[in-house]
Design an enzyme around this catalytic site. Sequence first.
Site, short mmCIF file in Angstrom:
data_model
loop_
_atom_site.label_atom_id
_atom_site.label_comp_id
_atom_site.label_asym_id
_atom_site.label_seq_id
_atom_site.Cartn_x
_atom_site.Cartn_y
_atom_site.Cartn_z
N PHE A 17 34.07 30.10 42.86
CA PHE A 17 32.93 30.60 42.06
C PHE A 17 31.60 30.35 42.76
O PHE A 17 30.59 30.11 42.12
CB PHE A 17 32.97 29.99 40.65
CG PHE A 17 34.33 30.04 40.03
CD1 PHE A 17 34.90 31.26 39.69
CD2 PHE A 17 35.08 28.90 39.85
CE1 PHE A 17 36.18 31.33 39.17
CE2 PHE A 17 36.36 28.95 39.33
CZ PHE A 17 36.91 30.17 38.99
N ARG B 22 35.82 52.62 41.96
CA ARG B 22 37.27 52.72 42.04
C ARG B 22 37.89 51.32 42.04
O ARG B 22 37.42 50.42 42.74
CB ARG B 22 37.62 53.43 43.34
CG ARG B 22 39.09 53.61 43.57
CD ARG B 22 39.30 54.21 44.94
NE ARG B 22 40.69 54.53 45.15
CZ ARG B 22 41.25 54.62 46.34
NH1 ARG B 22 40.52 54.45 47.42
NH2 ARG B 22 42.51 54.92 46.45
N GLU C 4 31.98 39.36 40.22
CA GLU C 4 30.87 38.68 39.54
C GLU C 4 30.23 39.56 38.47
O GLU C 4 29.30 39.13 37.79
CB GLU C 4 29.81 38.27 40.56
CG GLU C 4 30.32 37.24 41.53
CD GLU C 4 29.39 37.07 42.72
OE1 GLU C 4 28.56 36.18 42.68
OE2 GLU C 4 29.50 37.83 43.70
#
Lengths: 158, 764
Positions: free
Chosen positions: B249, B654, B731
């Site tokens: 993260f 996509r 994110e």
Amino acid sequence: MAHPRPVELQINGEAFALRLEPRVTLLDALREHAGLTGTKKGCDQGQCGACTVHVDGERVLACLTLAVQVEGREVTTIEGLAAADGTLDRVQRAFIEEDAFQCGYCTPGQIMSAVACIREGHAGSDDEIREFMAGNLCRCGAYPNIVAAVRRAAEEAA
Amino acid sequence: MSALERRAKQGDASDGASPLGRPLSRADGPDKVQGRATYALEQPVAGVLHCVLVQSTVGAGRVVSIDRNAAEASPGVRLVLDAGNSLRLRPVSDFYGNKPEGETYTPFAEVVEHNGELVAAVVADTLEEARAAARLVTITYEDAAVIASFADARAGEGRPVEAQDKGWGDVDAALAAAPVVISQTYETPREYNTPIEPHGLVAHWEADDRLTVYEPSQWVDGMAQHFADWFGLAFENVRIVSPFIGGGFGSKGQPLPHSAVAAIAAKMLGRPVKLAVTRPQTFTAYGGRPGTRQTLTLGADRDGRILALDHEGANETAATKTFVETLGVVTSMMYAVPNLRSRHRIVPVNTVTPGAFRAPGKNPSAFGLECAMDELAEALAMDPLELRRLNEPDHDFENGKPWSSRRLLQAYDVGAQAFGWARRNRTPRSMRDGRQLIGWGMAVGTHPVYSSPAEAMVRILADGSVEVLSSAIDMGTGTYTILAQTAADALGVPAERVTVRLGDSRLPRAPVAGGSQLANLMVGAVHKTALAARDELIALGLGDPASPLRDRANTLSVEGGRVMTPRGEAVGIAELLAATGRSVIEVKRDTLPEGERSDEERRKFFTTMAGMERGANLPVSRHSFCAHFIEVRVDEDFGTVRVSRVVSALDAGRLYNPKLADSQFKGGIVMGIGMALLEEGVVDPRNGRILNANLADYRIATNADVPAIETISVGEPDYAATPLGGKAVGELAIVGVAPAIANAVYHATGKRIRRLPITLESLV
């Protein structure tokens, strides 16, 4: 502190003859001494659930258990969950199918908890699963998929 | 077939026509569910010693003395390290590859700038011995005044970050003329990455000048360069191994002071050293998101058209090191704002240097902006969704460029429909279920699309199987799976026949897994490389004298692992390789810009951020978007807030694997729920200690905190954004969740909470 002494542990149906100081936790005995690194250390203080194993079939936090406490008892870790022929446990299969993990680090603990949760009869509804799986933290946030996996495995077990 | 024709054939992400875009299960799943995935500290290195860190217990001051004697005399201890006896490190290049002139240094503090700073370390034969001895290290400090956080008035206003200044139009005049103006301040606390795998490493000197490091890494090439700089080694002499990462993260992008400690101890002792940062130590061994505050002033006409936006943000940083949480990034591009001004300041306090944490800048930026939009809607007596539709920009006002794609209006339609937004009664406290107040809130999120070059290698093996090799990493983001799908797609083999090897700096190079860039740039590099390998395979089939297909056709295709003529004659890949006496077809390609460059110049694309394209050189503005619709239930008597329903519609272009992308969307939303209601680093104002430095008191969302979440992808392939049409995924979804919850809490209770987390204390 004290000197190492012989400790024999029954892990996944196999006997492990180890030399351990009495202060060695079951978690460190597994990871650092028995070469069983599938059980994870996430906090080492009983808060995250990553180290969940079964002792005589019950969920136990290996980081809050001393190795010497489980002498003479049967320890099952994530490595011992699949059948001897390699067939995955239905919970393991359901975790793959539902993508119930991302980084995979909390996963062994989640799966060991899930197996017990189903066995204990606490997978009757999504809310019950959420409550009884709440002791296993997942920072990737796979919770919705974990609930789906536990539900799927519980339905198969029923 | 050219890459372009291939794209047209692949169509939308979920068409199921080719391996790429299919919801395959995670390739690394079987290893992970059996405990066979090997994380850094589990690598089988023989003869390791164990290292335990000692952190400062004061928030500022000077280390006067360290008494190592008792620790050194403790059983099993091999070394007690501090600034006095440590090997010294050389200065390290910055993110852009500039190597500073400077003094050598140690990773141990002599002048303490924050509580929990690294001051000493103990190495012993066993973990238990090292841990016991670490408690015997006696450190004497000369205390200095501590400014624990920017809530302390002595911290002052800090200093401006002029690079973050932006603006256009005449904000002051527009605000003065605006009939409706709101102005409020929004705050977020310190937040911690807390991956469930704590940081740690095994450092192993395989020779005096050759170092192997097993460390969880979002960027093995960058980390290898960092260690090489520290110890004066050639880049090639450092190997970083990180096949699995237990969550990052943002926190595992570069080596940290403790990383140096393990390598120093291993060097000094001539033995491999394992160092595990304890969970409490992780809260100060590196920084998470800093505390932030921002004041937004929004002016609008009576119909709701925004006339001006004024924004002032600030974040905490360390006493002598700078970290900027870029609070103006979403503020400046989300809406059609004709007059805008954004300023940013940083305020030094006695904290560990803050660091990147999922959607740095974007996430708190959206918290301020999206709460302010809700307040503006309230002031206008407008539906907050209608206000956003009205101010939807037809281009990026910040840089004047067209969007590569922006399907936010579609996300509004689809999300609102699925959620039932039309049934919302706009009046706060108007919806309830017994003693539970029900609130419906919404907010928007976004994340830019970044890109960097990468290398990749594709090997077609004698048995017809395929290997993809890259130093890129998979921290649960799906890299193993989507790169197998990409190679399978380009090569015409089943995805199950492709093995992907990642996370080793000896493999072809890749940039940082950060900024949600890795999936797009790696599928691009692997696609290009696999097509080249396919071309080689076809050339072999057409031209090799021993090929069974020679002179049978002018062109060949590869499908289902078989090389075929247009008339349907086919041989298996293994058969073709055997017939032509080839044991392997090995192809390496890269996506570097054209041009001659030295090895060092080439390496800098992968070991620094210099090659990252953030959009300045592109004709379009590239972003992902999402709209979150969230229901909360607030207990009227107790003030407890529960998120009971989430619907999010997301435009991330996509999706290479919708199943795995969906997991990341949901994961971001879950983290956003924690951010909104639970997460807060609590700082002792007296000494800067983090009072809740553990996973029970620093509360992240648990399973019981998270309801069913519905995610809907509204993205379409965006080839102006990236070569294969994807946009930012990892994110994206956390951005906008916290304000959607804050707005829902307002709708439920009539109470506007402008500081996270929203707790029952803040509601009572």
